[in-house]
Design a protein around this motif. Structure first.
Motif, PDB file in Angstrom:
ATOM      1  N   ALA A  10      11.830  54.837  82.091  1.00 40.73           N
ATOM      2  CA  ALA A  10      11.956  53.477  82.610  1.00 40.73           C
ATOM      3  C   ALA A  10      11.709  52.480  81.490  1.00 40.73           C
ATOM      4  CB  ALA A  10      10.956  53.261  83.749  1.00 40.73           C
ATOM      5  N   ARG A  11      12.717  51.636  81.215  1.00 40.32           N
ATOM      6  CA  ARG A  11      12.551  50.591  80.218  1.00 40.32           C
ATOM      7  C   ARG A  11      12.311  49.245  80.891  1.00 40.32           C
ATOM      8  NH1 ARG A  11      13.625  51.400  75.099  1.00 40.32           N
ATOM      9  NH2 ARG A  11      14.535  49.332  74.785  1.00 40.32           N
ATOM     10  N   LEU A  12      12.121  49.285  82.201  1.00 32.73           N
ATOM     11  CA  LEU A  12      11.711  48.099  82.948  1.00 32.73           C
ATOM     12  C   LEU A  12      10.413  48.460  83.657  1.00 32.73           C
ATOM     13  CD1 LEU A  12      12.198  45.262  84.070  1.00 32.73           C
ATOM     14  CD2 LEU A  12      13.550  46.299  85.897  1.00 32.73           C
ATOM     15  N   ILE A  13       9.318  47.914  83.181  1.00 35.64           N
ATOM     16  CA  ILE A  13       7.989  48.250  83.703  1.00 35.64           C
ATOM     17  C   ILE A  13       7.298  46.968  84.145  1.00 35.64           C
ATOM     18  CG2 ILE A  13       5.709  49.203  83.152  1.00 35.64           C
ATOM     19  CD1 ILE A  13       7.028  51.039  81.140  1.00 35.64           C
ATOM     20  N   THR A  14       6.746  46.991  85.351  1.00 40.66           N
ATOM     21  CA  THR A  14       5.940  45.861  85.808  1.00 40.66           C
ATOM     22  C   THR A  14       4.480  46.286  85.845  1.00 40.66           C
ATOM     23  OG1 THR A  14       5.916  46.309  88.215  1.00 40.66           O
ATOM     24  CG2 THR A  14       7.873  45.214  87.300  1.00 40.66           C
ATOM     25  N   VAL A  15       3.612  45.358  85.484  1.00 43.39           N
ATOM     26  CA  VAL A  15       2.177  45.617  85.470  1.00 43.39           C
ATOM     27  C   VAL A  15       1.482  44.547  86.301  1.00 43.39           C
ATOM     28  CG1 VAL A  15       0.100  45.844  84.062  1.00 43.39           C
ATOM     29  CG2 VAL A  15       2.303  46.647  83.165  1.00 43.39           C
ATOM     30  N   SER A  16       0.841  44.971  87.365  1.00 42.37           N
ATOM     31  CA  SER A  16      -0.021  44.100  88.153  1.00 42.37           C
ATOM     32  C   SER A  16      -1.452  44.467  87.793  1.00 42.37           C
ATOM     33  CB  SER A  16       0.233  44.318  89.650  1.00 42.37           C
ATOM     34  OG  SER A  16      -0.753  43.671  90.422  1.00 42.37           O
ATOM     35  N   ALA A  17      -2.267  43.470  87.476  1.00 37.30           N
ATOM     36  CA  ALA A  17      -3.611  43.792  86.986  1.00 37.30           C
ATOM     37  C   ALA A  17      -4.640  42.808  87.515  1.00 37.30           C
ATOM     38  CB  ALA A  17      -3.634  43.792  85.457  1.00 37.30           C
ATOM     39  N   ALA A  18      -5.723  43.341  88.053  1.00 31.09           N
ATOM     40  CA  ALA A  18      -6.863  42.510  88.413  1.00 31.09           C
ATOM     41  C   ALA A  18      -7.560  42.048  87.128  1.00 31.09           C
ATOM     42  CB  ALA A  18      -7.829  43.313  89.282  1.00 31.09           C
ATOM     43  N   TYR A  19      -8.363  41.002  87.243  1.00 30.00           N
ATOM     44  CA  TYR A  19      -9.095  40.519  86.066  1.00 30.00           C
ATOM     45  C   TYR A  19      -9.967  41.634  85.489  1.00 30.00           C
ATOM     46  CZ  TYR A  19     -12.470  38.329  83.050  1.00 30.00           C
ATOM     47  OH  TYR A  19     -13.247  38.032  81.947  1.00 30.00           O
ATOM     48  N   GLY A  20      -9.938  41.776  84.167  1.00 30.76           N
ATOM     49  CA  GLY A  20     -10.777  42.758  83.493  1.00 30.76           C
ATOM     50  C   GLY A  20     -10.213  44.160  83.483  1.00 30.76           C
ATOM     51  N   ALA A  21      -9.055  44.356  84.149  1.00 33.56           N
ATOM     52  CA  ALA A  21      -8.432  45.681  84.153  1.00 33.56           C
ATOM     53  C   ALA A  21      -7.596  45.914  82.898  1.00 33.56           C
ATOM     54  CB  ALA A  21      -7.581  45.865  85.406  1.00 33.56           C
ATOM     55  N   GLY A  22      -7.443  44.880  82.083  1.00 37.61           N
ATOM     56  CA  GLY A  22      -6.771  45.064  80.801  1.00 37.61           C
ATOM     57  C   GLY A  22      -5.283  44.808  80.794  1.00 37.61           C
ATOM     58  N   GLY A  23      -4.771  44.114  81.782  1.00 40.84           N
ATOM     59  CA  GLY A  23      -3.347  43.810  81.803  1.00 40.84           C
ATOM     60  C   GLY A  23      -2.891  43.032  80.581  1.00 40.84           C
ATOM     61  N   SER A  24      -3.756  42.158  80.074  1.00 39.30           N
ATOM     62  CA  SER A  24      -3.404  41.336  78.918  1.00 39.30           C
ATOM     63  C   SER A  24      -3.296  42.159  77.642  1.00 39.30           C
ATOM     64  CB  SER A  24      -4.451  40.227  78.723  1.00 39.30           C
ATOM     65  OG  SER A  24      -5.712  40.787  78.375  1.00 39.30           O
ATOM     66  N   VAL A  25      -3.855  43.362  77.655  1.00 42.61           N
ATOM     67  CA  VAL A  25      -3.780  44.266  76.496  1.00 42.61           C
ATOM     68  C   VAL A  25      -2.652  45.273  76.706  1.00 42.61           C
ATOM     69  CG1 VAL A  25      -5.010  46.036  75.170  1.00 42.61           C
ATOM     70  CG2 VAL A  25      -6.250  44.017  76.030  1.00 42.61           C
ATOM     71  N   VAL A  26      -2.605  45.858  77.892  1.00 44.34           N
ATOM     72  CA  VAL A  26      -1.684  46.955  78.172  1.00 44.34           C
ATOM     73  C   VAL A  26      -0.233  46.487  78.220  1.00 44.34           C
ATOM     74  CG1 VAL A  26      -0.990  48.629  79.928  1.00 44.34           C
ATOM     75  CG2 VAL A  26      -3.419  48.341  79.354  1.00 44.34           C
ATOM     76  N   ALA A  27       0.044  45.400  78.938  1.00 48.87           N
ATOM     77  CA  ALA A  27       1.437  44.972  79.138  1.00 48.87           C
ATOM     78  C   ALA A  27       2.140  44.608  77.828  1.00 48.87           C
ATOM     79  CB  ALA A  27       1.490  43.815  80.145  1.00 48.87           C
ATOM     80  N   PRO A  28       1.554  43.747  76.980  1.00 47.97           N
ATOM     81  CA  PRO A  28       2.253  43.452  75.721  1.00 47.97           C
ATOM     82  C   PRO A  28       2.374  44.661  74.802  1.00 47.97           C
ATOM     83  CG  PRO A  28       0.117  42.342  75.791  1.00 47.97           C
ATOM     84  CD  PRO A  28       0.365  42.899  77.151  1.00 47.97           C
ATOM     85  N   ALA A  29       1.398  45.576  74.873  1.00 44.05           N
ATOM     86  CA  ALA A  29       1.480  46.796  74.058  1.00 44.05           C
ATOM     87  C   ALA A  29       2.646  47.670  74.512  1.00 44.05           C
ATOM     88  CB  ALA A  29       0.169  47.573  74.137  1.00 44.05           C
ATOM     89  N   LEU A  30       2.869  47.744  75.828  1.00 41.76           N
ATOM     90  CA  LEU A  30       4.017  48.505  76.341  1.00 41.76           C
ATOM     91  C   LEU A  30       5.332  47.901  75.846  1.00 41.76           C
ATOM     92  CD1 LEU A  30       2.886  49.038  80.052  1.00 41.76           C
ATOM     93  CD2 LEU A  30       3.146  50.839  78.331  1.00 41.76           C
ATOM     94  N   ALA A  31       5.422  46.574  75.881  1.00 39.65           N
ATOM     95  CA  ALA A  31       6.649  45.915  75.418  1.00 39.65           C
ATOM     96  C   ALA A  31       6.906  46.208  73.946  1.00 39.65           C
ATOM     97  CB  ALA A  31       6.547  44.410  75.657  1.00 39.65           C
ATOM     98  N   GLN A  32       5.850  46.213  73.165  1.00 35.77           N
ATOM     99  CA  GLN A  32       6.012  46.498  71.739  1.00 35.77           C
ATOM    100  C   GLN A  32       6.432  47.947  71.514  1.00 35.77           C
ATOM    101  OE1 GLN A  32       2.178  44.934  70.176  1.00 35.77           O
ATOM    102  NE2 GLN A  32       3.471  43.597  68.931  1.00 35.77           N
ATOM    103  N   ARG A  33       5.828  48.864  72.269  1.00 36.72           N
ATOM    104  CA  ARG A  33       6.176  50.282  72.117  1.00 36.72           C
ATOM    105  C   ARG A  33       7.625  50.537  72.520  1.00 36.72           C
ATOM    106  NH1 ARG A  33       1.843  53.999  72.324  1.00 36.72           N
ATOM    107  NH2 ARG A  33       3.457  55.630  72.451  1.00 36.72           N
ATOM    108  N   LEU A  34       8.076  49.878  73.577  1.00 37.35           N
ATOM    109  CA  LEU A  34       9.437  50.084  74.068  1.00 37.35           C
ATOM    110  C   LEU A  34      10.456  49.193  73.367  1.00 37.35           C
ATOM    111  CD1 LEU A  34       8.672  50.293  77.901  1.00 37.35           C
ATOM    112  CD2 LEU A  34       9.357  52.190  76.420  1.00 37.35           C
ATOM    113  N   GLN A  35       9.946  48.202  72.611  1.00 34.25           N
ATOM    114  CA  GLN A  35      10.821  47.240  71.946  1.00 34.25           C
ATOM    115  C   GLN A  35      11.734  46.519  72.932  1.00 34.25           C
ATOM    116  OE1 GLN A  35      11.082  46.302  68.221  1.00 34.25           O
ATOM    117  NE2 GLN A  35       9.040  46.717  69.000  1.00 34.25           N
TER     118      GLN A  35
END
Length: 220
Positions: A10-35
Motif C-alpha cells: 500500500a502506497r496510500l497510508i492513513t495514520v490516525s493518532a491520539a496525542y503522544g502516540a507518535g503520529g507526528s513522528v511516524v507519519a512523516p517517516a512513512l512518507a519519506q520511506r515510501l517517497q
C-alpha cells in the motif's frame, strides 16, 4: 501499478493518532520511506516528499481555528446583541466547507499514486477498500510521557496538550462524520505505540501494508 495493486504494497497510508502516540513522528517517516507526498492535519497541504512540513503532537493554533467546535463558539458569539443584528454564518455550511476542502486533498492522493495522510479522518473518508489505515494509541499516562519526550516539554504541559488535542480531534471526527476516531472498525491495524518503539512501529506498518489482502484478491 495502482497504489494498492497486489504485490505493490500500500502506497496510500492513513495514520490516525491520539496525542503522544507518535503520529507526528511516524507519519512523516512513512512518507519519506515510501517517497510519497505527506498530507498532515487539516491546517496544511501536501508537503514535499524530501522535506515534509513541521508536524506536531499538540493542537496548533491553526488547527484550533479550523476545528468545528471553535467555529461553533465563534458563530454563537456573533449572535450576541451588540448593535445591528446579523445572521451568523451557518455552522452546517462552515462544516461542509471544511469537510469538502479536506476531502478534496485526501481524494487527490490516490490519483497521484499514493501518499501518507495524518489525521483528517482519512480512514473514514476513504473506507477500508482504499488505502491502508492505521490507528496509533495507548494508555493516556504513557502517551503523556511519550508526548513530553517528543515535544520537549514537561509532563504537566504534555498532560494539558493531551486533553485539548484529544478532545478537539475527537470532536472533529464526531462532528463531521458522526464516528469515533478510536473505533477499530475503521482501521486495518491498531498499534499501542507507547508500548512499541516508534522505529519498530514504522517497520510494522510498512510490513503490514505490504501484506494486506484485499477482498477481491482473497476471492481470486
Amino acid at each position: 501499478m495502482t497504489p494498492d495493486s497486489p504485490g505493490s504494497g500500500a502506497r496510500l497510508i492513513t495514520v490516525s493518532a491520539a496525542y503522544g502516540a507518535g503520529g507526528s513522528v511516524v507519519a512523516p517517516a512513512l512518507a519519506q520511506r515510501l517517497q510519497v507526498p505527506f498530507l498532515q492535519r487539516v491546517t496544511t497541504t501536501a508537503g514535499d516528499v524530501t522535506q515534509p512540513p513541521p508536524c506536531h503532537e499538540r493542537l496548533t493554533p491553526e488547527e484550533v481555528r479550523n476545528t468545528p467546535v471553535h467555529r461553533l463558539l465563534a458563530s454563537l458569539s456573533q449572535c450576541m446583541p451588540v448593535g445591528p443584528t446579523q445572521s451568523p454564518p451557518s455552522t452546517r455550511h462552515q462544516d461542509e466547507d471544511l469537510r469538502c476542502g479536506a476531502e478534496e486533498e485526501i481524494h487527490g492522493l490516490p490519483a497521484a499514486g499514493g501518499g501518507v495522510i495524518l489525521g483528517r479522518a482519512a480512514a473514514i473518508v476513504l473506507g477500508l477498500d482504499c488505502g491502508f489505515h492505521v490507528r496509533l494509541d495507548g494508555p493516556p499516562a504513557r502517551r503523556i510521557i511519550q508526548g513530553a519526550r517528543i515535544e520537549g516539554v514537561t509532563e504537566e504541559q504534555a498532560s494539558q496538550h493531551q486533553r485539548t488535542a484529544d478532545a478537539a480531534r475527537t470532536a472533529y471526527v464526531r462532528r463531521l462524520y458522526r464516528a469515533g476516531p478510536a473505533d477499530a472498525c475503521h482501521y486495518h491495524l491498531v498499534i499501542d505505540s507507547t508500548a512499541i518503539p516508534l522505529e519498530t512501529t514504522i517497520e510494522l506498518i510498512l510490513a503490514a501494508s505490504a501484506a494486506v489482502i484485499r477482498p477481491e484478491t482473497a476471492l481470486a
